[in-house]
Design a protein around this motif. Sequence first.
Motif, PDB file in Angstrom:
ATOM      1  N   CYS A  25       0.789  -1.216   0.000  1.00 11.88           N
ATOM      2  CA  CYS A  25       0.000   0.000   0.000  1.00 11.88           C
ATOM      3  C   CYS A  25       0.824   1.270   0.000  1.00 11.88           C
ATOM      4  CB  CYS A  25      -0.870   0.010   1.244  1.00 11.88           C
ATOM      5  SG  CYS A  25      -1.809  -1.487   1.328  1.00 11.88           S
ATOM      6  N   ALA A  26       2.102   1.192   0.179  1.00  8.55           N
ATOM      7  CA  ALA A  26       2.928   2.370   0.392  1.00  8.55           C
ATOM      8  C   ALA A  26       3.421   2.970  -0.914  1.00  8.55           C
ATOM      9  CB  ALA A  26       4.109   2.005   1.274  1.00  8.55           C
ATOM     10  N   ALA A  27       2.767   4.029  -1.365  1.00  7.76           N
ATOM     11  CA  ALA A  27       3.207   4.700  -2.577  1.00  7.76           C
ATOM     12  C   ALA A  27       2.847   6.174  -2.526  1.00  7.76           C
ATOM     13  CB  ALA A  27       2.558   4.066  -3.785  1.00  7.76           C
ATOM     14  N   PRO A  28       3.713   7.020  -3.049  1.00  6.23           N
ATOM     15  CA  PRO A  28       3.405   8.435  -3.098  1.00  6.23           C
ATOM     16  C   PRO A  28       2.466   8.756  -4.255  1.00  6.23           C
ATOM     17  CG  PRO A  28       5.543   8.040  -4.071  1.00  6.23           C
ATOM     18  CD  PRO A  28       5.041   6.715  -3.547  1.00  6.23           C
ATOM     19  N   ALA A  29       2.038   9.998  -4.333  1.00 11.49           N
ATOM     20  CA  ALA A  29       1.163  10.433  -5.422  1.00 11.49           C
ATOM     21  C   ALA A  29       1.846  10.218  -6.763  1.00 11.49           C
ATOM     22  CB  ALA A  29       0.808  11.902  -5.244  1.00 11.49           C
ATOM     23  N   VAL A  30       1.087   9.791  -7.749  1.00  8.78           N
ATOM     24  CA  VAL A  30       1.634   9.481  -9.058  1.00  8.78           C
ATOM     25  C   VAL A  30       1.684  10.723  -9.938  1.00  8.78           C
ATOM     26  CG1 VAL A  30       1.272   8.119 -11.130  1.00  8.78           C
ATOM     27  CG2 VAL A  30       0.876   7.101  -8.902  1.00  8.78           C
ATOM     28  N   GLY A  31       0.588  11.414 -10.085  1.00  7.06           N
ATOM     29  CA  GLY A  31       0.563  12.664 -10.818  1.00  7.06           C
ATOM     30  C   GLY A  31       0.633  12.542 -12.332  1.00  7.06           C
ATOM     31  N   ALA A  32       0.577  11.368 -12.910  1.00  5.18           N
ATOM     32  CA  ALA A  32       0.721  11.222 -14.350  1.00  5.18           C
ATOM     33  C   ALA A  32      -0.625  11.298 -15.065  1.00  5.18           C
ATOM     34  CB  ALA A  32       1.422   9.911 -14.675  1.00  5.18           C
ATOM     35  N   PRO A  52      -3.580   7.538  -9.279  1.00  2.00           N
ATOM     36  CA  PRO A  52      -4.097   6.168  -9.373  1.00  2.00           C
ATOM     37  C   PRO A  52      -3.920   5.364  -8.083  1.00  2.00           C
ATOM     38  CG  PRO A  52      -2.895   6.724 -11.352  1.00  2.00           C
ATOM     39  CD  PRO A  52      -2.690   7.857 -10.395  1.00  2.00           C
ATOM     40  N   ASP A  53      -2.802   5.525  -7.400  1.00  5.31           N
ATOM     41  CA  ASP A  53      -2.611   4.709  -6.206  1.00  5.31           C
ATOM     42  C   ASP A  53      -3.508   5.156  -5.054  1.00  5.31           C
ATOM     43  OD1 ASP A  53      -1.126   2.301  -5.628  1.00  5.31           O
ATOM     44  OD2 ASP A  53      -0.309   3.437  -3.947  1.00  5.31           O
ATOM     45  N   ALA A  54      -4.003   6.382  -5.085  1.00  3.95           N
ATOM     46  CA  ALA A  54      -4.981   6.815  -4.081  1.00  3.95           C
ATOM     47  C   ALA A  54      -6.327   6.129  -4.315  1.00  3.95           C
ATOM     48  CB  ALA A  54      -5.151   8.334  -4.121  1.00  3.95           C
ATOM     49  N   VAL A  55      -6.585   5.727  -5.547  1.00  2.00           N
ATOM     50  CA  VAL A  55      -7.832   5.042  -5.895  1.00  2.00           C
ATOM     51  C   VAL A  55      -7.700   3.534  -5.684  1.00  2.00           C
ATOM     52  CG1 VAL A  55      -9.451   4.501  -7.774  1.00  2.00           C
ATOM     53  CG2 VAL A  55      -8.486   6.811  -7.566  1.00  2.00           C
ATOM     54  N   PHE A  56      -6.617   2.941  -6.180  1.00  2.00           N
ATOM     55  CA  PHE A  56      -6.464   1.487  -6.197  1.00  2.00           C
ATOM     56  C   PHE A  56      -5.748   0.934  -4.967  1.00  2.00           C
ATOM     57  CE2 PHE A  56      -6.288   2.719 -10.815  1.00  2.00           C
ATOM     58  CZ  PHE A  56      -7.619   2.434 -11.056  1.00  2.00           C
ATOM     59  N   ASN A  57      -5.477   1.772  -3.989  1.00  2.00           N
ATOM     60  CA  ASN A  57      -4.813   1.368  -2.754  1.00  2.00           C
ATOM     61  C   ASN A  57      -5.872   1.231  -1.670  1.00  2.00           C
ATOM     62  OD1 ASN A  57      -3.461   1.287  -0.298  1.00  2.00           O
ATOM     63  ND2 ASN A  57      -1.817   2.610  -1.025  1.00  2.00           N
ATOM     64  N   LYS A  76      -0.906   6.582   5.101  1.00  2.00           N
ATOM     65  CA  LYS A  76      -0.145   7.574   4.340  1.00  2.00           C
ATOM     66  C   LYS A  76       1.042   6.872   3.683  1.00  2.00           C
ATOM     67  CE  LYS A  76      -2.691  10.983   5.576  1.00  2.00           C
ATOM     68  NZ  LYS A  76      -3.763  11.325   4.713  1.00  2.00           N
ATOM     69  N   PRO A  77       1.243   7.060   2.384  1.00  2.00           N
ATOM     70  CA  PRO A  77       2.331   6.392   1.684  1.00  2.00           C
ATOM     71  C   PRO A  77       3.701   6.921   2.091  1.00  2.00           C
ATOM     72  CG  PRO A  77       1.222   7.924   0.236  1.00  2.00           C
ATOM     73  CD  PRO A  77       0.442   7.890   1.510  1.00  2.00           C
ATOM     74  N   ASN A  78       4.706   6.093   1.914  1.00  2.00           N
ATOM     75  CA  ASN A  78       6.085   6.484   2.169  1.00  2.00           C
ATOM     76  C   ASN A  78       6.550   7.355   1.004  1.00  2.00           C
ATOM     77  OD1 ASN A  78       8.866   6.645   2.414  1.00  2.00           O
ATOM     78  ND2 ASN A  78       9.094   4.537   3.078  1.00  2.00           N
ATOM     79  N   PRO A  79       6.925   8.611   1.249  1.00  2.00           N
ATOM     80  CA  PRO A  79       7.327   9.492   0.150  1.00  2.00           C
ATOM     81  C   PRO A  79       8.602   9.040  -0.561  1.00  2.00           C
ATOM     82  CG  PRO A  79       7.472  10.620   2.273  1.00  2.00           C
ATOM     83  CD  PRO A  79       6.905   9.271   2.535  1.00  2.00           C
ATOM     84  N   ALA A  80       9.366   8.121   0.041  1.00  2.00           N
ATOM     85  CA  ALA A  80      10.584   7.614  -0.597  1.00  2.00           C
ATOM     86  C   ALA A  80      10.280   6.577  -1.682  1.00  2.00           C
ATOM     87  CB  ALA A  80      11.510   7.008   0.458  1.00  2.00           C
ATOM     88  N   ASN A  81       9.079   6.022  -1.688  1.00  9.37           N
ATOM     89  CA  ASN A  81       8.719   5.029  -2.702  1.00  9.37           C
ATOM     90  C   ASN A  81       8.563   5.700  -4.059  1.00  9.37           C
ATOM     91  OD1 ASN A  81       8.694   3.208  -0.639  1.00  9.37           O
ATOM     92  ND2 ASN A  81       6.493   2.924  -0.639  1.00  9.37           N
ATOM     93  N   LYS A  82       8.882   4.950  -5.118  1.00  7.87           N
ATOM     94  CA  LYS A  82       8.776   5.481  -6.477  1.00  7.87           C
ATOM     95  C   LYS A  82       7.671   4.765  -7.224  1.00  7.87           C
ATOM     96  CE  LYS A  82      13.672   5.509  -6.566  1.00  7.87           C
ATOM     97  NZ  LYS A  82      14.806   4.876  -7.189  1.00  7.87           N
ATOM     98  N   ILE A 135       5.368   0.081  -8.023  1.00  5.16           N
ATOM     99  CA  ILE A 135       5.798   0.888  -6.893  1.00  5.16           C
ATOM    100  C   ILE A 135       7.068   0.242  -6.357  1.00  5.16           C
ATOM    101  CG2 ILE A 135       5.196   1.758  -4.608  1.00  5.16           C
ATOM    102  CD1 ILE A 135       2.213   0.930  -5.509  1.00  5.16           C
ATOM    103  N   GLU A 136       8.165   0.996  -6.378  1.00  2.00           N
ATOM    104  CA  GLU A 136       9.410   0.485  -5.803  1.00  2.00           C
ATOM    105  C   GLU A 136       9.556   1.054  -4.405  1.00  2.00           C
ATOM    106  OE1 GLU A 136      14.191   0.090  -6.466  1.00  2.00           O
ATOM    107  OE2 GLU A 136      12.995   1.065  -8.004  1.00  2.00           O
ATOM    108  N   GLY A 137       9.503   0.174  -3.427  1.00  2.00           N
ATOM    109  CA  GLY A 137       9.663   0.562  -2.032  1.00  2.00           C
ATOM    110  C   GLY A 137      10.971   0.034  -1.476  1.00  2.00           C
ATOM    111  N   VAL A 138      11.208   0.311  -0.222  1.00  2.00           N
ATOM    112  CA  VAL A 138      12.426  -0.127   0.435  1.00  2.00           C
ATOM    113  C   VAL A 138      12.497  -1.652   0.512  1.00  2.00           C
ATOM    114  CG1 VAL A 138      13.704  -0.065   2.615  1.00  2.00           C
ATOM    115  CG2 VAL A 138      12.561   1.991   1.784  1.00  2.00           C
ATOM    116  N   TYR A 139      11.370  -2.302   0.806  1.00  2.00           N
ATOM    117  CA  TYR A 139      11.357  -3.740   1.052  1.00  2.00           C
ATOM    118  C   TYR A 139      10.764  -4.585  -0.058  1.00  2.00           C
ATOM    119  CZ  TYR A 139      12.334  -1.962   5.679  1.00  2.00           C
ATOM    120  OH  TYR A 139      12.892  -1.296   6.728  1.00  2.00           O
ATOM    121  N   ALA A 140      10.058  -3.964  -1.005  1.00  2.00           N
ATOM    122  CA  ALA A 140       9.397  -4.749  -2.046  1.00  2.00           C
ATOM    123  C   ALA A 140       9.118  -3.905  -3.284  1.00  2.00           C
ATOM    124  CB  ALA A 140       8.076  -5.311  -1.519  1.00  2.00           C
TER     125      ALA A 140
END
Length: 146
Positions: free
Chosen positions: A15-22, A63-68, A76-82, A97-102
């Motif tokens: 579930c941890a992702a920042p805003a996409v904005g695309a 999109p991740d605010a909708v599909f999360n 709240k998503p981790n802002p470090a995730n891409k 979504i690229e996070g620290v652990y997955a």
Amino acid sequence: MKTGVGMYVIAGVICAAPAVGAESVPLKPGEYQVTAVTESSNGEAGKPDTRSRCLKEEHLADPDAVFNYYALNGFKPNPANKVMNVSMHGGNVSYEIEGVYAITRVEGTVSNTSFSVVRKATPKGDKALSVTMKVDGKRTGDCASK
């Protein structure tokens, strides 16, 4: 017991992702009934969890605010995730979504009034479980005014 704790950690990563904005999600704003089911790579599955959610125009820009599904719980998503490779064409949606652990891959379909996505988190470590979450939503009407 460790399996259950690991599943919750990876579920958080799913579930941890920042805003996409695309690209904006092509859903009609309104009240949606959203159901999620989680399953780990060891076959452990959660029970379906269904909640009602008001999707507003501003949610559709991310999109991740909708599909999360955990956005419903105030997560709240981790802002470090891409968030990468966002694609929404012909009723199909996908992104990673690229996070620290997955790394979480999100794929599914979306129409004007419904969506169905699968979020699969694959851990970066070799001993952790992968977790899959299926999230379905269907518009049930307009948001209640407050």
